[in-house]
Structure formats: C-alpha cells, structure tokens
Design a protein around this motif. Structure first.
Motif, short mmCIF file in Angstrom:
data_model
loop_
_atom_site.label_atom_id
_atom_site.label_comp_id
_atom_site.label_asym_id
_atom_site.label_seq_id
_atom_site.Cartn_x
_atom_site.Cartn_y
_atom_site.Cartn_z
N VAL A 270 1.09 -0.91 0.13
CA VAL A 270 0.08 -0.21 -0.13
C VAL A 270 0.76 1.66 0.10
O VAL A 270 0.31 2.23 -0.64
CB VAL A 270 -0.64 -0.34 1.66
N SER A 271 1.63 1.29 0.79
CA SER A 271 2.74 2.28 0.77
C SER A 271 3.69 3.30 -0.64
O SER A 271 3.43 3.95 -0.81
CB SER A 271 3.62 2.06 1.85
N ILE B 188 3.17 5.85 -2.97
CA ILE B 188 4.83 7.02 -3.37
C ILE B 188 4.58 7.15 -4.73
O ILE B 188 4.70 8.21 -5.10
CB ILE B 188 5.55 5.90 -2.42
N PHE B 189 4.14 6.57 -5.60
CA PHE B 189 4.32 6.19 -6.75
C PHE B 189 3.06 7.29 -7.52
O PHE B 189 3.12 7.75 -8.16
CB PHE B 189 4.12 5.13 -7.43
N LEU C 101 5.86 -1.89 -10.46
CA LEU C 101 6.04 -3.13 -10.34
C LEU C 101 7.58 -3.42 -11.44
O LEU C 101 7.82 -4.29 -9.71
CB LEU C 101 5.32 -4.29 -11.08
N LEU C 102 8.02 -3.11 -11.72
CA LEU C 102 9.82 -3.17 -11.97
C LEU C 102 10.32 -2.85 -10.77
O LEU C 102 11.35 -3.91 -10.26
CB LEU C 102 9.87 -2.37 -12.96
N TRP C 103 10.23 -1.78 -10.23
CA TRP C 103 10.50 -0.99 -9.61
C TRP C 103 10.99 -1.89 -7.45
O TRP C 103 11.46 -2.02 -6.62
CB TRP C 103 9.89 0.35 -8.46
N ARG C 104 9.61 -2.73 -7.21
CA ARG C 104 9.21 -3.68 -6.65
C ARG C 104 9.93 -5.03 -5.92
O ARG C 104 10.84 -5.37 -5.54
CB ARG C 104 8.25 -3.21 -5.97
N TRP C 105 9.37 -5.41 -7.84
CA TRP C 105 10.11 -6.60 -7.78
C TRP C 105 11.13 -7.54 -8.39
O TRP C 105 11.74 -8.61 -8.12
CB TRP C 105 8.85 -7.48 -8.24
N THR C 106 11.83 -6.28 -9.20
CA THR C 106 12.96 -6.87 -9.62
C THR C 106 14.13 -7.21 -8.68
O THR C 106 15.05 -8.49 -8.62
CB THR C 106 13.97 -5.77 -10.11
N GLY C 107 14.20 -6.39 -7.27
CA GLY C 107 15.32 -7.43 -6.55
C GLY C 107 15.34 -8.25 -5.76
O GLY C 107 15.71 -8.61 -5.33
N GLU D 64 -1.45 -2.84 -7.32
CA GLU D 64 -1.43 -1.65 -7.49
C GLU D 64 -2.36 -1.07 -8.55
O GLU D 64 -3.17 0.80 -8.46
CB GLU D 64 -0.07 -2.01 -8.56
N SER D 65 -3.04 -1.83 -9.14
CA SER D 65 -4.56 -1.23 -9.63
C SER D 65 -5.61 -1.00 -8.71
O SER D 65 -6.22 -0.24 -8.77
CB SER D 65 -5.08 -2.81 -9.91
N PHE D 66 -5.89 -1.03 -7.80
CA PHE D 66 -6.26 -0.82 -6.69
C PHE D 66 -6.12 0.54 -6.03
O PHE D 66 -6.80 2.00 -5.87
CB PHE D 66 -7.24 -1.60 -5.26
N ASN D 67 -4.61 0.57 -5.31
CA ASN D 67 -4.22 1.67 -4.81
C ASN D 67 -3.82 2.77 -5.64
O ASN D 67 -3.47 3.95 -5.22
CB ASN D 67 -3.24 1.00 -3.10
N LEU D 68 -2.95 2.58 -6.58
CA LEU D 68 -2.92 3.20 -7.22
C LEU D 68 -3.26 3.79 -8.25
O LEU D 68 -3.02 5.15 -8.71
CB LEU D 68 -1.39 2.72 -8.15
N THR D 69 -3.67 3.40 -9.10
CA THR D 69 -5.53 3.84 -10.13
C THR D 69 -6.24 3.77 -10.10
O THR D 69 -7.24 4.34 -10.82
CB THR D 69 -4.86 3.37 -11.47
#
Length: 294
Positions: free
Chosen positions: A121-122, A126-127, A168-174, A235-240
C-alpha cells in the motif's frame, strides 16, 4: 527373513504416514476443502440467504462480460511486458553484483532488495504522489525541458499502465535478483576464468554459462512472477483505482469490486477466481514443459 523385511518396511511406512498425517490433514482442511466449497459457491447465484443453485450460469456470464474481458487483456498486457523485463534486469543486476572485484556489495544488494520490504500500500501511494500533476516526476521533466507543463500520467490509459509497470519493476526486480544471486554463488568461479582464457567476453559468458546453469532458477522465478502478475491487485486498487475507465483494472481488482463494492455477487466473483486459478495452472504447466526438459 523376507517376511521380517516386509514387516519392517511396513512399520517404516506406517511411521512415515503417522508423521505426515497431521500436516496432510491440515493441507486438506485449509486448502482443498475451501477450494471445493468455493467451486460449490461458483455454481450458485443470488446474494445472502437467497443464494440458489444455478449450474454453469456464472461461467457463461464470464464469456459475455466486457469488463472481465478488458481486465483479462490488461492483466496479460502487464504479464507480457513487465515479467520479461523484470527477469532480464534481475539477471543483469545479479551478474554485476556477483563480480569478485565489486566493492560495497552489501550496500548495493541491500539498496536493490529494499523495495521488496516496502508495504504494498505504501509504495503504491508513493508512486501515486510521484506521478501526480504536481509530483516530483513532472517537476524534474519540466525543469529538464522535456515537458512544457505537468503531464497527467494517471488520467490516460497507456501512461497509467506505464506507471503500474514501472512500479512493479521497482518493487519486484530485487526480489528475483536475490534468487539469481544465490544461484550464481553456487557456480564455480573457475568456469568463468576458463571461459575468459578461451577469449569469451561478458555477453558470451552470460549466454553460454550463466543462463544455462541458472535455468532451473529462471524457470522458478518465471512461474512465480507469472502467478503474481495474474493475481495482481494492490497496484490497480491503490495506484489508479482501476482508472481511467477501468483501463488499468486487473482481474483480481474486478473480483474484489464485484464481491464487496458494486455488489455482493459472490457466486460470480468465485467463478472469476476459478478462471484465474485455471490460467495460473495452465501457464505454470506450459512453462515447466518448455523450460524443464528432465
């Protein structure tokens, strides 16, 4: 002696099943029983105490539901674009961080993996703030002269989808990088030294040594990433919030909206959930058949 061996083997089997019985019962109770109850619910229609058996009506409704078709296409768009890019970035970063000459490895590994520890959620909030009309991204682009004024990233279909893919790339790549890094550390450095002596460059070492030896781990991360993307919700619910006009909504978000927001049609929502379950199982089977030749 043969009878004694058979009796001893039988006792060993019973002992093994005795240890496994509790865990097996828990798995049946916590996993398979809810799946059976959910399928029973998918065969019903109505709300609350007025639920009644309706056969395959809910599954037939899925075939003519334009919103579900749209969310299905959007989810697969995220899957086709985001997952390959993410796995490639993760493999490249893992190869770089596995270099024996690199300094401050722990710092770089922690920095790249840290987004995975961020609340779903955070980081979505932020995004949302970063790509707002007066957000940091627009401020930077305007000052660099790339934009004349702030751009409404989340108000247009393709730019909003792009924001979700970047998030998604920012969060899950690592997260995937850690798997590859663990696999790389099990590859003997002498293999790379021999390849360098034979004249292999960095790209040849990656394609001829690293990727073939990491194939089981690559298959694992591909299956996990595919499953996660097909069940994408936060991401779908909280971002857009699915906007604009449901163009960024995923299947899981639509199931939530059908279940708890727009209506309480649990039968139809459960039927859609079973569609996701089938898609996950089929894609995982295809990936295993293609990627695992054993």
């Amino acid at each position: 002696m043969r009878k004694n061996k058979l009796a001893m083997s039988g006792r060993h089997d019973l002992t093994g099943w005795a240890f496994l019985s509790v865990a097996s019962l828990m798995i049946v109770w916590m996993n398979f029983y809810p799946m059976i109850k959910a399928f029973h619910l998918a065969m019903q229609t109505g709300t609350g105490a007025r639920m009644r058996y309706a056969g395959l009506i809910n599954f037939q409704r899925i075939l003519v539901d334009p919103t579900f078709k749209e969310t299905l296409g959007t989810t697969f768009l995220y899957l086709i674009i985001q997952v390959p890019i993410m796995l490639i970035f993760a493999l490249i970063l893992a190869s770089m961080l596995n270099s024996p000459t690199l300094k401050c490895k722990g710092l770089f590994r922690t920095a790249i993996f840290l987004p995975c520890a961020t609340s779903l959620v955070s980081y979505a909030v932020i995004f949302r703030q970063l790509f707002a009309l007066d957000g940091y991204i627009n401020v930077v682009l305007v000052r660099l002269g790339m934009l004349e004024a702030g751009y409404q990233w989340l108000s247009y279909t393709w730019s909003a989808r792009l924001v979700i893919i970047i998030a998604l790339l920012w969060r899950w790549t690592g997260y995937n990088m850690v798997f590859y890094l663990a696999g790389l550390q099990n590859i003997e450095n002498s293999i790379y030294e021999a390849a360098r002596i034979d004249g292999a460059n960095a790209l040849q070492q990656l394609t001829k040594i690293t990727i073939p030896l990491l194939k089981p781990i690559i298959l694992l991360t591909a299956i996990m990433s595919t499953n996660g993307t097909l069940q994408l919700f936060d991401e779908s619910f909280n971002l857009t919030n699915g906007g604009p006009a449901n163009s960024t909504m995923t299947m899981s978000h639509y199931i939530y909206r059908t279940s708890f927001q727009l209506s309480s049609d649990l039968g139809y929502s459960t039927a859609m959930a079973f569609v996701i379950f089938v898609l996950v199982a089929v894609l995982a089977l295809i990936q295993m058949k293609v990627g695992d030749k054993r």
